[in-house]
Design a protein around this motif. Sequence first.
Motif, PDB file in Angstrom:
ATOM      1  N   LEU A  91       0.830  -1.194   0.000  1.00  0.00           N
ATOM      2  CA  LEU A  91       0.000   0.000   0.000  1.00  0.00           C
ATOM      3  C   LEU A  91       0.872   1.253   0.000  1.00  0.00           C
ATOM      4  N   LEU A  92       1.266   1.683  -1.181  1.00  0.00           N
ATOM      5  CA  LEU A  92       2.010   2.935  -1.353  1.00  0.00           C
ATOM      6  C   LEU A  92       1.210   3.813  -2.301  1.00  0.00           C
ATOM      7  N   ASN A  93       0.901   5.011  -1.848  1.00  0.00           N
ATOM      8  CA  ASN A  93       0.137   5.879  -2.742  1.00  0.00           C
ATOM      9  C   ASN A  93       1.059   6.536  -3.766  1.00  0.00           C
ATOM     10  N   ARG A  94       0.452   7.178  -4.759  1.00  0.00           N
ATOM     11  CA  ARG A  94       1.204   7.726  -5.878  1.00  0.00           C
ATOM     12  C   ARG A  94       2.136   8.866  -5.456  1.00  0.00           C
ATOM     13  N   LYS A  95       1.735   9.622  -4.441  1.00  0.00           N
ATOM     14  CA  LYS A  95       2.569  10.725  -3.968  1.00  0.00           C
ATOM     15  C   LYS A  95       3.894  10.193  -3.425  1.00  0.00           C
ATOM     16  N   ILE A  96       3.816   9.176  -2.593  1.00  0.00           N
ATOM     17  CA  ILE A  96       5.019   8.589  -1.997  1.00  0.00           C
ATOM     18  C   ILE A  96       5.871   7.922  -3.072  1.00  0.00           C
ATOM     19  N   LEU A  97       5.227   7.211  -4.001  1.00  0.00           N
ATOM     20  CA  LEU A  97       5.971   6.559  -5.079  1.00  0.00           C
ATOM     21  C   LEU A  97       6.715   7.584  -5.941  1.00  0.00           C
ATOM     22  N   ALA A  98       6.071   8.726  -6.203  1.00  0.00           N
ATOM     23  CA  ALA A  98       6.718   9.770  -7.003  1.00  0.00           C
ATOM     24  C   ALA A  98       7.917  10.349  -6.267  1.00  0.00           C
ATOM     25  N   GLN A  99       7.801  10.546  -4.956  1.00  0.00           N
ATOM     26  CA  GLN A  99       8.926  11.062  -4.177  1.00  0.00           C
ATOM     27  C   GLN A  99      10.084  10.066  -4.172  1.00  0.00           C
ATOM     28  N   ILE A 100       9.753   8.782  -4.042  1.00  0.00           N
ATOM     29  CA  ILE A 100      10.789   7.742  -4.076  1.00  0.00           C
ATOM     30  C   ILE A 100      11.441   7.706  -5.454  1.00  0.00           C
ATOM     31  N   ALA A 101      10.618   7.823  -6.499  1.00  0.00           N
ATOM     32  CA  ALA A 101      11.129   7.754  -7.869  1.00  0.00           C
ATOM     33  C   ALA A 101      12.104   8.884  -8.162  1.00  0.00           C
ATOM     34  N   ILE A 102      11.831  10.068  -7.620  1.00  0.00           N
ATOM     35  CA  ILE A 102      12.713  11.212  -7.887  1.00  0.00           C
ATOM     36  C   ILE A 102      13.959  11.167  -7.007  1.00  0.00           C
ATOM     37  N   SER A 103      13.775  10.940  -5.715  1.00  0.00           N
ATOM     38  CA  SER A 103      14.898  11.043  -4.786  1.00  0.00           C
ATOM     39  C   SER A 103      15.810   9.816  -4.813  1.00  0.00           C
ATOM     40  N   TYR A 109      13.457   0.495  -7.612  1.00  0.00           N
ATOM     41  CA  TYR A 109      13.871  -0.765  -8.235  1.00  0.00           C
ATOM     42  C   TYR A 109      13.760  -1.921  -7.241  1.00  0.00           C
ATOM     43  N   MET A 110      14.149  -1.657  -5.975  1.00  0.00           N
ATOM     44  CA  MET A 110      14.035  -2.688  -4.932  1.00  0.00           C
ATOM     45  C   MET A 110      12.573  -3.042  -4.669  1.00  0.00           C
ATOM     46  N   ILE A 111      11.716  -2.032  -4.679  1.00  0.00           N
ATOM     47  CA  ILE A 111      10.270  -2.276  -4.468  1.00  0.00           C
ATOM     48  C   ILE A 111       9.728  -3.130  -5.589  1.00  0.00           C
TER      49      ILE A 111
END
Length: 117
Positions: A91-103, A109-111
Amino acid sequence: MTRVKRGYTARRRRTKIRVFASTFRGAHSRLTRTITQHKMRALVSSHRDRGRQKRNFRRLWITRINAVTRENKVFHSYSRLIHNLYKGQLLLNRKILAQIAISNKNCLYMISNKIIK
């Protein structure tokens, strides 16, 4: 019937409206009728744009996630990633995924590896 002087009540009502319109320019901050019309328009716009803001941010997050997923070949597309997230019950929302993707792209990749296994 006795005469009722409405000066104080009317002035209080108008000043309340003028405080709202103090940042408007020209007649929109001085004339009472124009102030009320402009105030109604401003409130309608703010109500409408709160919904639009949520929509625009969601679009931005989806675009960022999709760009990183295609770049790193995590999955072929954003939709596959989200589908597999739901299947894996992460359960990861799009906001958190976008922050992970950028930072931290390695973390995304691990997720994705966690989902596949």
